[in-house]
Scaffold this motif. Sequence first.
Motif, PDB file in Angstrom:
ATOM      1  N   HIS A  94       0.730  -1.262  -0.224  1.00  0.00           N
ATOM      2  CA  HIS A  94      -0.117   0.075   0.066  1.00  0.00           C
ATOM      3  C   HIS A  94       0.909   1.468  -0.048  1.00  0.00           C
ATOM      4  O   HIS A  94       0.851   2.357  -0.917  1.00  0.00           O
ATOM      5  CB  HIS A  94      -0.745  -0.058   1.214  1.00  0.00           C
ATOM      6  N   ARG A  98       0.851   3.852  -3.041  1.00  0.00           N
ATOM      7  CA  ARG A  98       0.682   5.305  -2.796  1.00  0.00           C
ATOM      8  C   ARG A  98       1.666   6.321  -3.138  1.00  0.00           C
ATOM      9  O   ARG A  98       1.302   7.430  -3.837  1.00  0.00           O
ATOM     10  CB  ARG A  98       0.132   5.443  -1.330  1.00  0.00           C
ATOM     11  N   GLY A 262     -13.090   8.400  -8.006  1.00  0.00           N
ATOM     12  CA  GLY A 262     -12.772  10.083  -8.028  1.00  0.00           C
ATOM     13  C   GLY A 262     -14.017  10.511  -8.802  1.00  0.00           C
ATOM     14  O   GLY A 262     -14.060  11.901  -8.830  1.00  0.00           O
ATOM     15  N   VAL A 322     -19.908  11.561   0.866  1.00  0.00           N
ATOM     16  CA  VAL A 322     -20.180  10.511   0.046  1.00  0.00           C
ATOM     17  C   VAL A 322     -20.130   9.357   0.311  1.00  0.00           C
ATOM     18  O   VAL A 322     -20.631   8.412  -0.384  1.00  0.00           O
ATOM     19  CB  VAL A 322     -18.966  10.896  -1.099  1.00  0.00           C
ATOM     20  N   PHE A 327     -13.657   3.830   5.183  1.00  0.00           N
ATOM     21  CA  PHE A 327     -13.138   2.475   5.065  1.00  0.00           C
ATOM     22  C   PHE A 327     -12.815   1.826   6.368  1.00  0.00           C
ATOM     23  O   PHE A 327     -12.380   2.253   7.455  1.00  0.00           O
ATOM     24  CB  PHE A 327     -11.658   2.446   4.300  1.00  0.00           C
ATOM     25  N   ARG A 329     -11.587  -0.336   9.496  1.00  0.00           N
ATOM     26  CA  ARG A 329     -10.175  -0.643   9.954  1.00  0.00           C
ATOM     27  C   ARG A 329     -10.426  -1.863  10.776  1.00  0.00           C
ATOM     28  O   ARG A 329     -10.936  -1.890  11.870  1.00  0.00           O
ATOM     29  CB  ARG A 329      -9.878   0.596  11.006  1.00  0.00           C
ATOM     30  N   GLY A 387     -11.631  11.474   4.658  1.00  0.00           N
ATOM     31  CA  GLY A 387     -10.968  10.278   5.622  1.00  0.00           C
ATOM     32  C   GLY A 387      -9.704  10.847   6.338  1.00  0.00           C
ATOM     33  O   GLY A 387      -9.324  12.091   6.327  1.00  0.00           O
ATOM     34  N   GLY A 388      -9.058   9.778   6.728  1.00  0.00           N
ATOM     35  CA  GLY A 388      -7.797  10.210   7.525  1.00  0.00           C
ATOM     36  C   GLY A 388      -6.472   9.301   7.493  1.00  0.00           C
ATOM     37  O   GLY A 388      -6.721   8.024   7.098  1.00  0.00           O
ATOM     38  N   ARG A 391      -4.859   6.433   4.809  1.00  0.00           N
ATOM     39  CA  ARG A 391      -5.895   6.221   3.624  1.00  0.00           C
ATOM     40  C   ARG A 391      -6.686   7.429   3.413  1.00  0.00           C
ATOM     41  O   ARG A 391      -7.432   7.516   2.432  1.00  0.00           O
ATOM     42  CB  ARG A 391      -6.862   5.216   4.367  1.00  0.00           C
ATOM     43  N   CYS A 393      -8.108  10.272   1.336  1.00  0.00           N
ATOM     44  CA  CYS A 393      -8.033  10.328   0.097  1.00  0.00           C
ATOM     45  C   CYS A 393      -7.132  10.600  -0.699  1.00  0.00           C
ATOM     46  O   CYS A 393      -6.437  11.848  -0.820  1.00  0.00           O
ATOM     47  CB  CYS A 393      -9.292  11.263  -0.292  1.00  0.00           C
TER      48      CYS A 393
HETATM   49  C1  HEM Z   1     -15.571  15.230  -3.380  1.00  0.00           C
HETATM   50  C2  HEM Z   1     -15.001  14.140  -3.760  1.00  0.00           C
HETATM   51  C3  HEM Z   1     -14.340  13.081  -2.952  1.00  0.00           C
HETATM   52  C4  HEM Z   1     -14.487  12.570  -1.620  1.00  0.00           C
HETATM   53  C5  HEM Z   1     -15.522  13.293  -0.771  1.00  0.00           C
HETATM   54  C6  HEM Z   1     -13.565  11.515  -1.582  1.00  0.00           C
HETATM   55  C7  HEM Z   1     -13.749  10.839  -0.204  1.00  0.00           C
HETATM   56  C8  HEM Z   1     -12.743   9.736   0.128  1.00  0.00           C
HETATM   57  C9  HEM Z   1     -12.865   9.117   1.220  1.00  0.00           C
HETATM   58  C10 HEM Z   1     -13.933   9.291   2.509  1.00  0.00           C
HETATM   59  C11 HEM Z   1     -11.938   8.053   1.327  1.00  0.00           C
HETATM   60  C12 HEM Z   1     -11.630   7.056   2.337  1.00  0.00           C
HETATM   61  C13 HEM Z   1     -10.594   7.541   3.253  1.00  0.00           C
HETATM   62  C14 HEM Z   1     -10.429   6.697   4.565  1.00  0.00           C
HETATM   63  O1  HEM Z   1     -11.134   5.558   4.618  1.00  0.00           O
HETATM   64  O2  HEM Z   1      -9.903   7.330   5.469  1.00  0.00           O
HETATM   65  C15 HEM Z   1     -11.463   8.114   0.091  1.00  0.00           C
HETATM   66  C16 HEM Z   1     -10.429   7.137  -0.730  1.00  0.00           C
HETATM   67  C17 HEM Z   1     -10.014   7.462  -1.651  1.00  0.00           C
HETATM   68  N1  HEM Z   1     -10.093   8.370  -2.635  1.00  0.00           N
HETATM   69 FE1  HEM Z   1     -11.103   9.770  -2.469  1.00  0.00          FE
HETATM   70  N2  HEM Z   1     -13.021  11.387  -2.570  1.00  0.00           N
HETATM   71  C18 HEM Z   1     -13.032  12.304  -3.566  1.00  0.00           C
HETATM   72  C19 HEM Z   1     -12.608  12.508  -4.802  1.00  0.00           C
HETATM   73  C20 HEM Z   1     -11.579  11.574  -5.060  1.00  0.00           C
HETATM   74  C21 HEM Z   1     -11.026  11.500  -6.375  1.00  0.00           C
HETATM   75  C22 HEM Z   1     -11.037  12.683  -7.496  1.00  0.00           C
HETATM   76  C23 HEM Z   1      -9.783  10.605  -6.476  1.00  0.00           C
HETATM   77  C24 HEM Z   1      -8.848  10.271  -7.539  1.00  0.00           C
HETATM   78  C25 HEM Z   1      -8.391  11.095  -8.390  1.00  0.00           C
HETATM   79  C26 HEM Z   1     -10.093   9.962  -5.237  1.00  0.00           C
HETATM   80  C27 HEM Z   1      -9.267   8.826  -4.989  1.00  0.00           C
HETATM   81  C28 HEM Z   1      -9.346   7.862  -4.009  1.00  0.00           C
HETATM   82  C29 HEM Z   1      -8.756   6.826  -3.530  1.00  0.00           C
HETATM   83  C30 HEM Z   1      -7.644   6.122  -4.494  1.00  0.00           C
HETATM   84  C31 HEM Z   1      -8.867   6.411  -2.379  1.00  0.00           C
HETATM   85  C32 HEM Z   1      -8.151   5.311  -1.572  1.00  0.00           C
HETATM   86  C33 HEM Z   1      -6.989   5.654  -0.817  1.00  0.00           C
HETATM   87  C34 HEM Z   1      -6.131   4.411  -0.091  1.00  0.00           C
HETATM   88  O3  HEM Z   1      -6.801   3.421   0.127  1.00  0.00           O
HETATM   89  O4  HEM Z   1      -5.082   4.667   0.232  1.00  0.00           O
HETATM   90  N3  HEM Z   1     -11.120  10.378  -4.624  1.00  0.00           N
HETATM   91  N4  HEM Z   1     -11.941   9.319  -0.797  1.00  0.00           N
END
Ligand code: HEM
Length: 456
Positions: A94, A98, A262, A322, A327, A329, A387-388, A391, A393
């Motif tokens: 991971h 990242r 995304g 959203v 995710f 834990r 998130g935080g 992980r 985002c």
């Molecule tokens: C308003 C738009 C968005 C919101 C509210 C959002 C919110 C989130 C949240 C809540 C998580 C989980 C974090 C956690 O559990 O701590 C997440 C993970 C993630 N988001 Fe977003 N996201 C948004 C847009 C995007 C965009 C534009 C991308 C890509 C370009 C993206 C890619 C990802 C990826 C790849 C993860 C997984 C990260 C990991 O597992 O390390 N997201 N997002």
Amino acid sequence: MLSQLPNPITSPPWWQLINWIADPIGYQDKYSQKYGDIFTMHLSGLGSPVVIGNPQVIGAIFSQDSQFDIGRANALAEPLVGRNSLMLLDGARHRRERKLLMPPFHGERLQTYAQQICLITEQVVSQWQVNQPFIARTAMQQVSLEVILQIVFGLSAGERYQQLKSLLTDWLDMTDSPLRSSMLFLRFLQQDWGAWTPWSRMKRRQRHVHDLLQAEIEERRNKGDEGRTDVLSLMMAVRDENGQAMSDEEVRDELLTILFAGHETTATTLAWAFYQIHQQLDVREKLLQELDSLGENSPPMKIAQLPYLTAVCQETLRMYPVIPVLFPRITKSPIKIAGHFFDAETTLMPSIYLVHYREDLYPSAQQFKPERFLERQYSASEYFPFGGGSRRCLGYALAQLEMKLVLATILSKCQLALAADKPVKLQRRGFTLAPAGGVRMVMTGKRQKAIFSNQC
Ligand code: HEM
């Protein structure tokens, strides 16, 4: 000795699962009123996750992320994003992935996307007719899908681009309601029972998408990237500290991850922003005043720094998470977190919704009040729409830039109104939450304010 799970909900696990799939917000409301900010669900086939709405506990979880398996807990997403997805990885893999994926979504690179975002928005808006209603979420999904296809996949024309665009939209629309989303949670529905069952159709579309992406990857490997700057080319060129490139399968799964994570998320948040801005006309007025004060031909990054526009986006993300919980834990070993003991293999789910609606943090939490973000700073465990911990985002910076530029472009060009005055509710859409009905709007007239420089 085994420690007790806090505040277990006692109704039958199958009933809890149905409620969780159908209405995750109503479910959290009901049990947080009964038990407070920490309680345990029992979901048939999905275990007993502990839902947490307490900022101290969540802060402690974020700061001890290495104590949890998070990728393993996201297994439900594998049929959509593939087993090499960042979301499904843990530990060293991971961290490696990242590190490889971060640079294109942060820092100076972001600025290079601003122009494309504005142009894409203008193209979508140019199709709107005065007095003809449209669904804000659908229109915003057109924008955000195009942003991902152009910026990430590097595609903006040609047969493969057209095919991918319609296939991806159909594929995502397969889980556009709570009922249709249930196949993602109920494993017995994930069977190939013949060509016309939902799961078979889903898998067929997935195979088709995989084939198209594989063809694109192979073509780039054979032809070279011809000076391309899209994220796909960067992914194919990147090497880890051992000089190792990402495999085709890894590249494909990460493309799908970025697409799923995304584009629906950003589209949904924008639809909510339009809903609130046009429900609260004083908010719209203040936004227009701020945009108009910019003067003609402002650089996009100046627009992204506007304080009231920023506060409107922050408040939208507060009110409309959203995803209903972060995710999950899973504890790797017995652990004490902010005074609570948990055994190994306990699943913890920090709830964005429960924290973002706490009256002690957000007085009159049901009201849309962007000013609260101008008056107060919130900590990472009081406000966490992205998130935080490890992980957080990957696309948070791109998502916020996109929201601001899309809102600024549209508000400065069009006069819009809500087409119905009924309140719009949150509804499950796959793993996400979206406005039921998508927010029906109408363009009532045009404004002509050239707030952007010709970079935009
Ligand atoms: C308003 C738009 C968005 C919101 C509210 C959002 C919110 C989130 C949240 C809540 C998580 C989980 C974090 C956690 O559990 O701590 C997440 C993970 C993630 N988001 Fe977003 N996201 C948004 C847009 C995007 C965009 C534009 C991308 C890509 C370009 C993206 C890619 C990802 C990826 C790849 C993860 C997984 C990260 C990991 O597992 O390390 N997201 N997002």
